[in-house]
Design an enzyme around this catalytic site. Sequence first.
Site, PDB file in Angstrom:
ATOM      1  N   HIS A 128     -25.298   6.125  17.868  1.00 37.69           N
ATOM      2  CA  HIS A 128     -24.260   5.110  17.350  1.00 37.69           C
ATOM      3  C   HIS A 128     -23.242   4.619  18.422  1.00 37.69           C
ATOM      4  O   HIS A 128     -23.039   3.243  18.491  1.00 37.69           O
ATOM      5  CB  HIS A 128     -22.974   6.075  16.538  1.00 37.69           C
ATOM      6  CG  HIS A 128     -23.440   6.208  15.258  1.00 37.69           C
ATOM      7  ND1 HIS A 128     -24.203   5.447  14.371  1.00 37.69           N
ATOM      8  CD2 HIS A 128     -23.550   7.565  14.391  1.00 37.69           C
ATOM      9  CE1 HIS A 128     -24.431   5.979  13.060  1.00 37.69           C
ATOM     10  NE2 HIS A 128     -24.091   7.256  13.328  1.00 37.69           N
ATOM     11  N   GLY A 161       6.771   2.119   2.879  1.00 41.39           N
ATOM     12  CA  GLY A 161       8.178   2.192   2.695  1.00 41.39           C
ATOM     13  C   GLY A 161       9.095   1.514   1.936  1.00 41.39           C
ATOM     14  O   GLY A 161       9.923   1.093   1.882  1.00 41.39           O
ATOM     15  N   LYS A 162       8.377   1.286   0.602  1.00 33.42           N
ATOM     16  CA  LYS A 162       8.908   0.594  -0.577  1.00 33.42           C
ATOM     17  C   LYS A 162      10.222   1.231  -1.097  1.00 33.42           C
ATOM     18  O   LYS A 162      11.205   0.669  -1.297  1.00 33.42           O
ATOM     19  CB  LYS A 162       7.848   0.284  -1.525  1.00 33.42           C
ATOM     20  CG  LYS A 162       6.682  -0.442  -1.212  1.00 33.42           C
ATOM     21  CD  LYS A 162       5.801  -1.000  -2.414  1.00 33.42           C
ATOM     22  CE  LYS A 162       5.034   0.572  -2.787  1.00 33.42           C
ATOM     23  NZ  LYS A 162       4.474   1.187  -1.842  1.00 33.42           N
ATOM     24  N   THR A 163       9.902   2.545  -1.121  1.00 35.64           N
ATOM     25  CA  THR A 163      11.188   3.320  -1.619  1.00 35.64           C
ATOM     26  C   THR A 163      12.510   3.388  -0.703  1.00 35.64           C
ATOM     27  O   THR A 163      13.482   3.309  -0.960  1.00 35.64           O
ATOM     28  CB  THR A 163      10.835   4.783  -1.815  1.00 35.64           C
ATOM     29  OG1 THR A 163       9.793   4.600  -3.006  1.00 35.64           O
ATOM     30  CG2 THR A 163      11.880   5.579  -2.466  1.00 35.64           C
ATOM     31  N   ASP A 214     -23.974   6.791   6.605  1.00 34.83           N
ATOM     32  CA  ASP A 214     -23.986   5.643   7.147  1.00 34.83           C
ATOM     33  C   ASP A 214     -24.837   4.531   6.343  1.00 34.83           C
ATOM     34  O   ASP A 214     -24.581   3.368   6.472  1.00 34.83           O
ATOM     35  CB  ASP A 214     -24.855   6.034   8.515  1.00 34.83           C
ATOM     36  CG  ASP A 214     -24.232   6.879   9.579  1.00 34.83           C
ATOM     37  OD1 ASP A 214     -22.804   6.818   9.414  1.00 34.83           O
ATOM     38  OD2 ASP A 214     -24.949   7.849  10.152  1.00 34.83           O
ATOM     39  N   SER A 243       0.874  -1.171  -0.041  1.00 35.49           N
ATOM     40  CA  SER A 243      -0.033  -0.078   0.002  1.00 35.49           C
ATOM     41  C   SER A 243       0.855   1.337  -0.035  1.00 35.49           C
ATOM     42  O   SER A 243       2.122   1.140   0.293  1.00 35.49           O
ATOM     43  CB  SER A 243      -0.842  -0.066   1.307  1.00 35.49           C
ATOM     44  OG  SER A 243      -1.859  -1.070   1.258  1.00 35.49           O
ATOM     45  N   GLY A 264       2.753   4.483   1.178  1.00 32.87           N
ATOM     46  CA  GLY A 264       3.399   4.810   2.443  1.00 32.87           C
ATOM     47  C   GLY A 264       3.824   3.778   3.341  1.00 32.87           C
ATOM     48  O   GLY A 264       4.226   3.949   4.265  1.00 32.87           O
ATOM     49  N   HIS A 321     -27.570  11.857  17.524  1.00 34.54           N
ATOM     50  CA  HIS A 321     -27.135  10.989  16.582  1.00 34.54           C
ATOM     51  C   HIS A 321     -25.982  10.127  16.877  1.00 34.54           C
ATOM     52  O   HIS A 321     -25.907   9.035  16.780  1.00 34.54           O
ATOM     53  CB  HIS A 321     -26.838  11.682  15.263  1.00 34.54           C
ATOM     54  CG  HIS A 321     -26.425  10.974  14.208  1.00 34.54           C
ATOM     55  ND1 HIS A 321     -27.319  10.797  12.954  1.00 34.54           N
ATOM     56  CD2 HIS A 321     -25.422  10.462  13.895  1.00 34.54           C
ATOM     57  CE1 HIS A 321     -26.475  10.089  12.145  1.00 34.54           C
ATOM     58  NE2 HIS A 321     -25.303   9.949  12.505  1.00 34.54           N
ATOM     59  N   GLU A 322     -25.038  10.932  17.432  1.00 33.94           N
ATOM     60  CA  GLU A 322     -23.709  10.400  17.767  1.00 33.94           C
ATOM     61  C   GLU A 322     -23.840   9.225  19.098  1.00 33.94           C
ATOM     62  O   GLU A 322     -23.284   8.537  19.210  1.00 33.94           O
ATOM     63  CB  GLU A 322     -22.435  11.404  18.199  1.00 33.94           C
ATOM     64  CG  GLU A 322     -22.264  12.250  16.956  1.00 33.94           C
ATOM     65  CD  GLU A 322     -21.804  11.315  15.702  1.00 33.94           C
ATOM     66  OE1 GLU A 322     -21.332  10.420  15.789  1.00 33.94           O
ATOM     67  OE2 GLU A 322     -22.056  11.920  14.562  1.00 33.94           O
TER      68      GLU A 322
END
Length: 636
Positions: A441, A220-222, A513, A216, A218, A437-438
């Site tokens: 959840h 750290g491949k480079t 949602d 994915s 970021g 609402h929150e």
Amino acid sequence: MLTPSKGSNVANFVIVSRSSTLNSSFSKVTVWIGIALVLFTVFKHFDGRSRFQENYTYTHFMDDVRSGHIKKVEVQGDVLRVLSDNGRIYSVVSPGDLWMVSDLLKNNVQVIAKPREEPSFLVSVFVSWFPMLLLIGIWVFFMRQMQGGGKGGAFSFGKSRAKMLDDSNNNTTFADVAGCDEAKEEVQELVDFLKEPTKFQVLGGRIPKGVLMVGSPGTGKTLLARAIAGEAKVPFFSISGSDFVEMFVGVGASRVRDMFENAKKHAPCIIFIDEIDAVGRQRGAGVGGGNDEREQTLNQMLVEMDGFETGQGVVVVAATNRPDVLDPALLRPGRFDRQVVVPLPDIRGREQILNVHMKQVPLSEDVDSSIIARGTPGFSGADLANLVNEAALFAARRNAKKVEMLDFEKAKDKIIMGSERRSIVMPEEERRNTAYHESGHAVVAKFLPKTDPVHKVTIIPRGLALGVTMQLPEHDRYSMDKNRLLNMISVLFGGRIAEEIFMNQMTTGASNDFERATSIARDIVTRYGMSKELGPMIYADNENEVFLGRSVTKTVHVSEATMQKVDNEIRKIIDEQYNIARNIIESNHDVVENMALALLDIETINADQIDAIVSRKITKDDNGKIVFIDSSKYSS
């Protein structure tokens, strides 16, 4: 989450001699200044020869002669230099008038005759041959540019743009790479081969020609590729896949050839191609067919990696996050002999990455990298580096000398939930709706098993959301069971149900949602084979396509009757989980009410405060505000 209605790459450096750069720049400037001076001189010469009084004709001159206004005329060829009685001097071209001299003498004009001025032989040759000499000079200048006189030359299209690092300016080692121990072990053999090739050649082994790093963005491949070169102490050529392709046909293939030629001169060495999917996509999919410039570039790369003339001691390391679109010929043994997966770090890897980046900032004694790692599941190496940087910025804003745990908590909230938008002015009714609402959840998530713990609930607008319920898993999770997916759907419905019960209204804030809940239910039926009615069969491809910026699932060709069953099964799951969430909220009416009151009062509540509200270990003051029994424990 309530939303408003819809409306680490490593830098590469090339060490260049300062004096040679200055000399090259000075020589180029000198050439152009010389050309400009010569052009100015020639134009000035011709301009001087043709500068006459355009508004004073020969007829006017003869009229002035007859009127007695001319004192003296100097004749030189067909040019007349005239001195008038008022002291004015000008030049006029004679049209070849045979009676001009006699007319001048009749009117008492002093006539002076001079021989015609003839240019010297050198001037004649220069004026005649200057355009040709100028063209030859410009041609020689650009030919030198094409032959390598400068990387930025106007015609240096076919030259490789790869930047080289050697052991003198590449200090990156495996010690600088954390969170991918398995990937480092796989490439360690490559380092040993570059250091001691005879150790493997004695047993008949050969150096791998290519290593493809998949992971994915970021992860750290480079950085890992650069660490390979740093450990092996060999030259490191770095280039991006997009640097090969140009609008001119054959340029990309020429750059590939030039890059491998330079690499062979410095063998053993490493060529690193970042984002190779820009040039290595499967052939035959382009508009231009086999003559497409990108495909020609890919063909040349295939030949260079494993053709008649292969580069001995040249290892190609490439990185991509889209291995599925690469051409099969590029992935076969003999070209990219091995694929190294650089995954997202687990909890131990995140702790190691944090320790690497935390060395750059002064830390307070209360900072514990293991706690931060536990609360950042799914973060890549680049995300963790950004987390440390954001924490340092928060500490600098409050003029602190050290970065504390509070700064890391704020940085984590900013990255996960978005920046706070305290400047937004919300009506009190909408603020109350957000609080309920929150709370819906959070309460559903607390009372359902197999759900991630609720870490924090806030009604402070962050990013595009008017409020956020933040859940963090207790540990890294690599697969999901059906019950957990169904409970996720119920949690998503908790917000809308709380609006209906406590505010007697429905708002557009629950649209996201519903979208997520429907997507999960559809995947349960069409992709995961978890439906009893339809059985373990796939009704949609596993791979999503991106069309016009949106992710579109390719549907398998099935009958209309089967698709009707799919829709009915999705509807059944949605209704069942909606009813489960509604029963939880109705049976815990007081918990939702208290949580909403706490949010309206302090805007953000943490996990301990949520547990206190759910356990009903709270009281109310005379004004009806929530009071936590142990304020020191439940302080936000």
